[in-house]
Design a protein around this motif. Structure first.
Motif, PDB file in Angstrom:
ATOM      1  N   THR A 129       0.646  -1.391  -0.070  1.00 55.42           N
ATOM      2  CA  THR A 129       0.034  -0.042  -0.052  1.00 55.42           C
ATOM      3  C   THR A 129       1.033   1.118  -0.052  1.00 55.42           C
ATOM      4  O   THR A 129       0.631   1.903  -0.883  1.00 55.42           O
ATOM      5  CB  THR A 129      -0.928  -0.098   1.082  1.00 55.42           C
ATOM      6  OG1 THR A 129      -1.616  -1.152   1.361  1.00 55.42           O
ATOM      7  CG2 THR A 129      -1.894   1.267   1.204  1.00 55.42           C
TER       8      THR A 129
ATOM      9  N   LYS B 122      -1.100   2.366  -3.673  1.00 58.42           N
ATOM     10  CA  LYS B 122      -2.087   2.589  -3.385  1.00 58.42           C
ATOM     11  C   LYS B 122      -3.163   2.888  -4.449  1.00 58.42           C
ATOM     12  O   LYS B 122      -4.288   2.765  -4.324  1.00 58.42           O
ATOM     13  CB  LYS B 122      -2.081   3.733  -2.265  1.00 58.42           C
ATOM     14  CG  LYS B 122      -2.853   4.159  -1.573  1.00 58.42           C
ATOM     15  CD  LYS B 122      -2.425   4.940  -0.297  1.00 58.42           C
ATOM     16  CE  LYS B 122      -1.174   5.873  -0.551  1.00 58.42           C
ATOM     17  NZ  LYS B 122      -1.085   6.872   0.768  1.00 58.42           N
ATOM     18  N   ASP B 123      -2.638   3.727  -5.501  1.00 57.24           N
ATOM     19  CA  ASP B 123      -3.611   4.208  -6.415  1.00 57.24           C
ATOM     20  C   ASP B 123      -3.753   3.348  -7.646  1.00 57.24           C
ATOM     21  O   ASP B 123      -4.622   3.664  -8.502  1.00 57.24           O
ATOM     22  CB  ASP B 123      -2.840   5.453  -7.182  1.00 57.24           C
ATOM     23  CG  ASP B 123      -2.560   6.400  -6.023  1.00 57.24           C
ATOM     24  OD1 ASP B 123      -3.340   6.495  -5.065  1.00 57.24           O
ATOM     25  OD2 ASP B 123      -1.540   7.288  -5.975  1.00 57.24           O
TER      26      ASP B 123
ATOM     27  N   LEU C 107      -3.913  -0.098  -7.284  1.00 61.94           N
ATOM     28  CA  LEU C 107      -4.614  -1.386  -7.082  1.00 61.94           C
ATOM     29  C   LEU C 107      -5.908  -1.039  -5.859  1.00 61.94           C
ATOM     30  O   LEU C 107      -5.502   0.004  -5.268  1.00 61.94           O
ATOM     31  CB  LEU C 107      -3.657  -2.580  -6.445  1.00 61.94           C
ATOM     32  CG  LEU C 107      -2.704  -3.041  -7.054  1.00 61.94           C
ATOM     33  CD1 LEU C 107      -1.664  -3.936  -6.367  1.00 61.94           C
ATOM     34  CD2 LEU C 107      -3.153  -3.874  -8.405  1.00 61.94           C
ATOM     35  N   THR C 108      -6.855  -1.776  -6.313  1.00 63.04           N
ATOM     36  CA  THR C 108      -8.005  -1.693  -5.392  1.00 63.04           C
ATOM     37  C   THR C 108      -7.678  -2.324  -3.891  1.00 63.04           C
ATOM     38  O   THR C 108      -6.836  -3.082  -3.942  1.00 63.04           O
ATOM     39  CB  THR C 108      -9.486  -2.062  -5.620  1.00 63.04           C
ATOM     40  OG1 THR C 108      -9.145  -3.434  -5.912  1.00 63.04           O
ATOM     41  CG2 THR C 108      -9.812  -1.542  -6.980  1.00 63.04           C
ATOM     42  N   ALA C 109      -8.447  -1.942  -2.860  1.00 64.80           N
ATOM     43  CA  ALA C 109      -8.078  -2.469  -1.528  1.00 64.80           C
ATOM     44  C   ALA C 109      -8.196  -4.051  -1.627  1.00 64.80           C
ATOM     45  O   ALA C 109      -7.620  -4.539  -1.058  1.00 64.80           O
ATOM     46  CB  ALA C 109      -8.911  -1.825  -0.492  1.00 64.80           C
ATOM     47  N   GLU C 110      -9.177  -4.306  -2.294  1.00 64.52           N
ATOM     48  CA  GLU C 110      -9.535  -5.696  -2.534  1.00 64.52           C
ATOM     49  C   GLU C 110      -8.555  -6.615  -3.292  1.00 64.52           C
ATOM     50  O   GLU C 110      -7.978  -7.600  -2.685  1.00 64.52           O
ATOM     51  CB  GLU C 110     -10.797  -5.864  -3.473  1.00 64.52           C
ATOM     52  CG  GLU C 110     -11.680  -7.103  -3.427  1.00 64.52           C
ATOM     53  CD  GLU C 110     -12.997  -7.126  -4.197  1.00 64.52           C
ATOM     54  OE1 GLU C 110     -13.077  -8.169  -4.931  1.00 64.52           O
ATOM     55  OE2 GLU C 110     -13.545  -6.121  -4.203  1.00 64.52           O
ATOM     56  N   GLU C 111      -7.950  -5.757  -4.214  1.00 66.76           N
ATOM     57  CA  GLU C 111      -6.770  -6.546  -5.043  1.00 66.76           C
ATOM     58  C   GLU C 111      -5.439  -6.640  -4.120  1.00 66.76           C
ATOM     59  O   GLU C 111      -4.823  -7.701  -4.136  1.00 66.76           O
ATOM     60  CB  GLU C 111      -6.435  -5.455  -6.138  1.00 66.76           C
ATOM     61  CG  GLU C 111      -7.481  -5.839  -7.514  1.00 66.76           C
ATOM     62  CD  GLU C 111      -7.068  -5.168  -8.584  1.00 66.76           C
ATOM     63  OE1 GLU C 111      -7.278  -5.387  -9.815  1.00 66.76           O
ATOM     64  OE2 GLU C 111      -7.035  -3.939  -8.328  1.00 66.76           O
TER      65      GLU C 111
END
Lengths: 223, 289
Positions: free
Chosen positions: B257, B267-268, B270-274
């Motif tokens: 992250t 952070k920008d 990938l999504t939090a899920e990924e």
């Protein structure tokens, strides 16, 4: 039995003159250390050949284990020297023999020079002898790289820099020897081929000429 | 056995163009009756003595090879900048000669081509340069003087080169690699361990290599961590094989992250899920037990 086989061959090929020429030629007193101890200087040529034979034999055994590839060359030499039975001795013979053959050849050359034995009619034999000398230096240079340790690698790099400094052809010479723009995988296989096939072939041909001429002309007389 | 006049040989070549009949073949080599003293035939008289000399040399040679193991350093490493190059001893004279200012730099053609070319060329063609009939060296002052001078320079240059090498070793505090290696091998042997300078790379297999997270890794990680995810030791990029042994899930989430050192922040990208998906997969990357 042996005699029968020999006679059978001799009837067909008349081999007797070939070996009788070697066996019956006379060795004069002035080169025989049994009569004059100082004549030991005449032994250096024969000893050079003796060490050369050791080099060829030990080299043949080394190629059974050596792998001419940058990933495995060092590991194979390491394995050969530390794991294979008598591997250290065989590699030792090849390593120290390489130095010894240079020493013996150097002494032989000096003997021929200072006894003036290169003079007419033996000029050609001297020239062939010098070519043997250069081939031996080439064998030393190419063989030095093969263990692929740091010493080998950096010595070859220095050699390549020297080759490069030759005007006009230096760059091409360097690239030809390296097989590319860096000392790397191609250089190792190339040096291996030169060390094991090209130069020994040239060496054997030159040695044959050297020995043919000495038998034809005989050894030079006493001073 | 040789073809004589009264040949009683069983096989006689008749009309065979391949074998020339030798008439009056004289295969007796030139003898040395012109020379004073006792000459002897090569086989067996002289060869036996030569064999004795050969045996003495061979024994001495074998004693040397047994006493002194052939040197072997560490594997060639082109990135090693501290290594002091050292050619074999019989090239040292040339190596040293080329270090002198008048044989290098602007004068390198003189040093690398002209002088060695003339010296070796003269040696090669010595019989055609020194054409007099005189053989004794003290009656050939020019040839002998040149050779003795060359010998002195060879010995001198070799010695200077060797001393310089020893000096360099001393000021840099370097132990030649083959000696260091031998020492380490001896110490290991005393402890009863085996020693090898060959680097064995421990490869840890990827766990769940067909996990969907692998697609994320392929898209984002392989640019730095290499296509096989083994990292790049020269750029100090760690391998992702076995990363789960080093970092926990939380640490991995944090690293991906926010980035860490050379590692950029994702952070920008990938999504939090990924991020959760890939870090869960990375956390599973443990060495097989």
């Amino acid at each position: 039995m042996f005699k029968a086989v020999y006679n059978w061959i001799d009837e067909r090929l008349d081999v007797a003159p070939l070996w009788r020429d070697v066996a019956d030629h006379e060795v004069p007193e002035h080169v025989n250390p049994a009569h004059h101890f100082s004549a030991f200087v005449y032994c250096f040529g024969g000893l050079t050949f003796f060490i050369t034979v050791i080099q060829i034999l030990s080299g043949m055994f080394l190629t059974m284990y050596f792998v001419p590839d940058i990933n495995n060359a060092y590991a194979s030499v390491d394995y050969l020297q530390h794991k294979v039975a008598f591997g250290g001795i065989v590699r030792g013979m090849h390593h120290w023999g390489a130095s010894l053959v240079i020493v013996m050849m150097f002494l032989h050359t000096l003997r021929v020079f200072f006894t003036g034995s290169y003079k007419a009619p033996r000029e050609m034999n001297w020239v062939v002898g010098m070519l043997i000398f250069f081939v031996m230096l080439g064998l030393g240079f190419t063989g030095y790289l093969l263990p692929w340790d740091n010493k080998a690698y950096y010595a070859t790099k220095v050699g390549m820099q020297i080759a490069e400094s030759v005007p006009y052809i230096g760059v091409y010479l360097k690239e030809l020897m390296q097989g590319g723009t860096i000392v790397g995988a191609q250089t190792l296989t190339r040096f291996f081929a030169i060390h094991v096939f090209f130069l020994p072939g040239a060496l054997l041909a030159l040695l044959a000429g050297h020995f043919f001429m000495i038998r034809k002309q005989g050894i030079s007389g006493p001073l | 056995m040789a073809h004589g006049h009264k040949s009683d040989e069983k096989i006689v070549y008749v009309g065979d163009s391949r074998i020339r009949k030798r008439t009056n073949k004289n295969s007796v080599p030139p003898d040395y009756t012109a020379f004073p003293g006792k000459s002897e035939v090569f086989i067996p008289n002289f060869l036996l003595k030569e064999w004795l000399v050969g045996c003495v040399v061979l024994v001495g040679f074998l004693v040397l090879t047994i006493a002194e193991a052939p040197p072997l350093g560490y594997p060639a490493d082109p990135t090693n900048t501290a290594f002091i190059p050292m050619p074999d001893w019989y090239f040292l004279f040339l190596y040293q000669y080329l270090k002198y200012p008048y044989a290098s730099g602007d004068y390198v053609v003189l040093g690398a081509v002209l002088v060695p070319g003339i010296a070796f060329g003269a040696l090669l063609l010595a019989p055609f340069l020194d054409t007099g009939k005189e053989r004794r060296f003290y009656r050939r002052p020019v040839a002998s003087a040149l050779m003795i001078l060359s010998l002195f320079s060879l010995v001198y240059l070799t010695k200077v080169s060797w001393d310089h090498y020893q000096h360099e070793l001393e000021i840099t505090g370097t132990v030649p690699e083959h000696i260091e290696r031998e020492e380490k091998a001896r110490e290991a042997a005393e402890k009863g361990e085996s020693y090898s300078a060959v680097k064995k790379e421990e490869t840890v297999a990827l766990v769940d290599a067909d996990d969907p997270a692998m697609e994320i890794a392929k898209a984002n990680c392989i640019a730095c961590h290499a296509a096989d995810l083994n990292g790049n030791s020269k750029m100090k990029v760690p391998s992702l094989h076995g990363i789960g042994d080093v970092l926990s899930k939380e640490e991995l989430v944090n690293t991906v992250t926010n980035g860490n050192g050379n590692m950029p922040s994702f952070k920008d990208k990938l999504t939090a899920e990924e991020i959760d998906q890939i870090t869960s997969w990375l956390a599973k990357q443990k060495k097989a037990q």
